[in-house]
Design an enzyme around this catalytic site. Structure first.
Site, PDB file in Angstrom:
ATOM      1  N   PHE A   9       0.510  -1.465  -0.339  1.00  0.00           N
ATOM      2  CA  PHE A   9      -0.083   0.218  -0.026  1.00  0.00           C
ATOM      3  C   PHE A   9       0.661   1.334   0.268  1.00  0.00           C
ATOM      4  CE2 PHE A   9      -2.438  -2.798   1.899  1.00  0.00           C
ATOM      5  CZ  PHE A   9      -3.217  -2.973   1.533  1.00  0.00           C
ATOM      6  N   ASP A  10       0.875   2.048  -0.712  1.00  0.00           N
ATOM      7  CA  ASP A  10       1.144   3.374  -0.519  1.00  0.00           C
ATOM      8  C   ASP A  10       0.775   4.064   0.897  1.00  0.00           C
ATOM      9  OD1 ASP A  10       2.002   6.161  -1.388  1.00  0.00           O
ATOM     10  OD2 ASP A  10       0.534   6.386  -2.202  1.00  0.00           O
ATOM     11  N   PHE A  11       1.219   5.330   0.709  1.00  0.00           N
ATOM     12  CA  PHE A  11       0.432   5.661   2.566  1.00  0.00           C
ATOM     13  C   PHE A  11      -0.236   6.556   2.016  1.00  0.00           C
ATOM     14  CE2 PHE A  11       1.374   8.528   6.709  1.00  0.00           C
ATOM     15  CZ  PHE A  11       0.707   7.108   7.692  1.00  0.00           C
ATOM     16  N   ILE A 162      -1.252  -0.659  -3.934  1.00  0.00           N
ATOM     17  CA  ILE A 162      -2.369  -0.239  -3.763  1.00  0.00           C
ATOM     18  C   ILE A 162      -2.418   1.501  -3.233  1.00  0.00           C
ATOM     19  CG2 ILE A 162      -4.721   0.196  -2.715  1.00  0.00           C
ATOM     20  CD1 ILE A 162      -3.623  -2.964  -2.280  1.00  0.00           C
ATOM     21  N   ASP A 164      -2.843   5.890  -4.888  1.00  0.00           N
ATOM     22  CA  ASP A 164      -3.513   7.213  -5.450  1.00  0.00           C
ATOM     23  C   ASP A 164      -2.959   7.891  -6.287  1.00  0.00           C
ATOM     24  OD1 ASP A 164      -3.499   9.633  -3.344  1.00  0.00           O
ATOM     25  OD2 ASP A 164      -1.947   8.595  -3.164  1.00  0.00           O
TER      26      ASP A 164
END
Length: 226
Positions: A9-11, A162, A164
């Site tokens: 995951f991105d943060f 994942i 954004d």
């Protein structure tokens, strides 16, 4: 999706809504150091790559001072402005129950990333945390994703990432991971989907559903058309 054995995951803008904090810190730093306002579009255009690179693009000769003032402001206001997206913990709990090893791959520095994860207790879900100080190259290069996958002991081709931003998706696509766009972040869907991710979600709570069954409703082209 049946080949996915681990989740990365991105943060910022993916697990935690730090965008108002980031924007406020950018506004403060540029006002103090440059004495000139910049548009929010300019300030946010490269969120997802290391801060030093962003500041060099804004003003090469003032980059170090911009970073210093930004970080001072960001640290002072972090805990009051960083917000958890609805459903984040619920989704991560469901994924952990299913046995997925999970990691975070972010362009934040290690200390900032650690503080953000601990703020809402999200650190308990992750086996691996990779920040910008852990690799020589950074997103959109896939090296940070490869490093996290190696630490998890899973080939990157069997990981989903994942994120954004288009930088997240470019790193995942070029690295051969399953690329999943997080459309609840600050960027226009067309921009995030530009690098050609496999899937797109409107909420992190959709991820367990995607991993559980038919991925066709979550195909990036289907979501954008809808």
């Amino acid at each position: 999706m049946h080949s996915v054995r681990a989740l990365l995951f991105d943060f910022d803008g993916t697990l935690l809504n730090t965008i108002p904090l980031i924007l406020a810190s950018f506004r403060h730093a540029t006002a103090v150091v440059l004495g000139t306002p910049l548009s929010d579009e300019v300030l946010l255009r490269d969120v997802g790559v290391p801060l030093v690179r962003q500041m060099r693009d804004i003003s090469p000769e003032h980059a170090d001072e911009l970073v210093r003032v930004y970080r001072e402001h960001n640290l002072e206001h972090h805990d009051e402005m960083a917000l958890e997206y609805p459903g984040t913990e619920e989704a991560l709990e469901l994924l952990r129950e299913r046995g997925f090893p999970m990691g975070v791959v972010s362009s934040k520095t290690g200390p900032g990333l650690k503080r953000g994860l601990e703020l809402y207790g999200l650190d308990r879900f992750f086996d691996v945390v990779v920040g910008c100080d852990d690799t020589e190259r950074h997103k959109p290069d896939p090296e940070p994703l490869r490093h996290a996958a190696e630490l998890l002991g899973v080939p990157l081709s069997h990981c989903a990432y994942i994120g954004d931003s288009e930088h997240d998706m470019a790193a995942a696509v070029s690295g051969g991971a399953v690329a999943i766009a997080a459309l609840w972040g600050p960027f226009e869907p067309e921009r995030v989907l530009g690098p050609g991710p496999d899937y797109a979600l409107r909420s992190l709570l959709e991820l367990p559903e995607l991993l559980r069954g038919d991925g066709r409703p979550f195909r990036a082209d289907t979501v954008l058309a809808g």
